[in-house]
Design a protein around this motif. Structure first.
Motif, PDB file in Angstrom:
ATOM      1  N   UNK A 123       0.832  -1.200   0.000  1.00 45.53           N
ATOM      2  CA  UNK A 123       0.000   0.000   0.000  1.00 45.53           C
ATOM      3  C   UNK A 123       0.868   1.252   0.000  1.00 45.53           C
ATOM      4  N   UNK A 124       1.934   1.259   0.783  1.00 39.81           N
ATOM      5  CA  UNK A 124       2.831   2.419   0.823  1.00 39.81           C
ATOM      6  C   UNK A 124       3.533   2.625  -0.513  1.00 39.81           C
ATOM      7  N   UNK A 125       3.966   1.555  -1.139  1.00 35.51           N
ATOM      8  CA  UNK A 125       4.615   1.659  -2.455  1.00 35.51           C
ATOM      9  C   UNK A 125       3.608   2.135  -3.502  1.00 35.51           C
ATOM     10  N   UNK A 126       2.386   1.672  -3.437  1.00 34.88           N
ATOM     11  CA  UNK A 126       1.362   2.121  -4.388  1.00 34.88           C
ATOM     12  C   UNK A 126       1.062   3.603  -4.203  1.00 34.88           C
ATOM     13  N   UNK A 127       1.031   4.083  -2.966  1.00 42.12           N
ATOM     14  CA  UNK A 127       0.823   5.518  -2.733  1.00 42.12           C
ATOM     15  C   UNK A 127       1.997   6.328  -3.270  1.00 42.12           C
ATOM     16  N   UNK A 128       3.205   5.812  -3.106  1.00 44.01           N
ATOM     17  CA  UNK A 128       4.376   6.493  -3.667  1.00 44.01           C
ATOM     18  C   UNK A 128       4.287   6.511  -5.192  1.00 44.01           C
ATOM     19  N   UNK A 129       3.852   5.400  -5.779  1.00 47.14           N
ATOM     20  CA  UNK A 129       3.744   5.309  -7.231  1.00 47.14           C
ATOM     21  C   UNK A 129       2.692   6.284  -7.758  1.00 47.14           C
ATOM     22  N   UNK A 130       1.642   6.537  -6.994  1.00 47.23           N
ATOM     23  CA  UNK A 130       0.575   7.455  -7.398  1.00 47.23           C
ATOM     24  C   UNK A 130       0.871   8.916  -7.068  1.00 47.23           C
ATOM     25  N   UNK A 131       2.034   9.212  -6.537  1.00 46.53           N
ATOM     26  CA  UNK A 131       2.383  10.581  -6.157  1.00 46.53           C
ATOM     27  C   UNK A 131       2.221  11.583  -7.301  1.00 46.53           C
ATOM     28  N   UNK A 132       2.543  11.252  -8.559  1.00 50.07           N
ATOM     29  CA  UNK A 132       2.294  12.220  -9.634  1.00 50.07           C
ATOM     30  C   UNK A 132       0.821  12.621  -9.765  1.00 50.07           C
ATOM     31  N   UNK A 133      -0.089  11.739  -9.419  1.00 50.89           N
ATOM     32  CA  UNK A 133      -1.513  12.079  -9.463  1.00 50.89           C
ATOM     33  C   UNK A 133      -1.816  13.136  -8.406  1.00 50.89           C
ATOM     34  N   UNK A 134      -1.318  12.936  -7.194  1.00 49.69           N
ATOM     35  CA  UNK A 134      -1.567  13.887  -6.112  1.00 49.69           C
ATOM     36  C   UNK A 134      -0.894  15.226  -6.399  1.00 49.69           C
ATOM     37  N   UNK A 135       0.315  15.181  -6.945  1.00 50.01           N
ATOM     38  CA  UNK A 135       1.048  16.414  -7.270  1.00 50.01           C
ATOM     39  C   UNK A 135       0.322  17.248  -8.308  1.00 50.01           C
ATOM     40  N   UNK A 136      -0.338  16.614  -9.248  1.00 58.17           N
ATOM     41  CA  UNK A 136      -1.055  17.348 -10.288  1.00 58.17           C
ATOM     42  C   UNK A 136      -2.203  18.181  -9.709  1.00 58.17           C
ATOM     43  N   UNK A 137      -2.896  17.648  -8.733  1.00 58.68           N
ATOM     44  CA  UNK A 137      -3.995  18.402  -8.118  1.00 58.68           C
ATOM     45  C   UNK A 137      -3.469  19.610  -7.353  1.00 58.68           C
ATOM     46  N   UNK A 138      -2.386  19.434  -6.617  1.00 58.91           N
ATOM     47  CA  UNK A 138      -1.787  20.555  -5.880  1.00 58.91           C
ATOM     48  C   UNK A 138      -1.272  21.602  -6.867  1.00 58.91           C
ATOM     49  N   UNK A 139      -0.631  21.164  -7.925  1.00 57.71           N
ATOM     50  CA  UNK A 139      -0.127  22.095  -8.934  1.00 57.71           C
ATOM     51  C   UNK A 139      -1.269  22.874  -9.587  1.00 57.71           C
ATOM     52  N   UNK A 140      -2.402  22.233  -9.793  1.00 55.30           N
ATOM     53  CA  UNK A 140      -3.575  22.906 -10.356  1.00 55.30           C
ATOM     54  C   UNK A 140      -4.035  24.034  -9.423  1.00 55.30           C
ATOM     55  N   UNK A 141      -4.087  23.755  -8.139  1.00 48.23           N
ATOM     56  CA  UNK A 141      -4.525  24.770  -7.174  1.00 48.23           C
ATOM     57  C   UNK A 141      -3.545  25.940  -7.150  1.00 48.23           C
ATOM     58  N   UNK A 142      -2.264  25.654  -7.080  1.00 44.90           N
ATOM     59  CA  UNK A 142      -1.261  26.719  -7.005  1.00 44.90           C
ATOM     60  C   UNK A 142      -1.240  27.532  -8.298  1.00 44.90           C
ATOM     61  N   UNK A 143      -1.383  26.873  -9.439  1.00 42.97           N
ATOM     62  CA  UNK A 143      -1.357  27.609 -10.706  1.00 42.97           C
ATOM     63  C   UNK A 143      -2.535  28.565 -10.823  1.00 42.97           C
ATOM     64  N   UNK A 144      -3.669  28.218 -10.248  1.00 44.26           N
ATOM     65  CA  UNK A 144      -4.819  29.128 -10.262  1.00 44.26           C
ATOM     66  C   UNK A 144      -4.668  30.215  -9.197  1.00 44.26           C
TER      67      UNK A 144
END
Length: 125
Positions: A59-80
């Protein structure tokens, strides 16, 4: 893009000054940034830990693997937010197709996945 609404001063910055600007931006917009990150991360973490209850390492490795998904949402908020209109958590989640569509597979499977610069280069991709 309306440059007159820009909330940061555009100019060349050194590495430490850019890092300081990023910390200041995160401090200023902490509610939408953390709100959207938790709204995306917590369900994924709960689901993965429920599915892999006997193997928490997977589960921890899968969350690390999905980190680009989480980063995209944060980047969307900051860019706006840089342009004076930070989206609410609901608005950011509603824009999930626009956030995830361009280059998500490259972010998840690209050779530079193990690169220490990935968090810095992902927004450019």
């Amino acid at each position: 893009m309306e440059l007159e609404k820009l909330s940061v001063q555009l100019r060349p910055r050194g590495g430490w000054e850019a890092l300081d600007l990023g910390c200041q931006m995160a401090r200023s917009w902490w509610r939408p940034v953390w709100g959207v990150w938790l709204a995306v991360y917590l369900p994924a973490a709960v689901l993965l830990h429920a599915v892999f209850r006997q193997q928490p390492f997977i589960a921890a490795v899968a969350l690390w693997w999905l980190k680009p998904v989480f980063d995209r949402f944060v980047l969307h908020v900051v860019s706006r937010a840089v342009f004076g209109a930070p989206p609410t958590v609901g608005e950011a989640l509603a824009a999930w197709r626009d956030i995830l569509q361009p280059g998500l597979l490259a972010g998840l499977f690209w050779v530079q996945r193990l690169s220490p610069w990935r968090s810095f280069t992902l927004p450019v991709w």
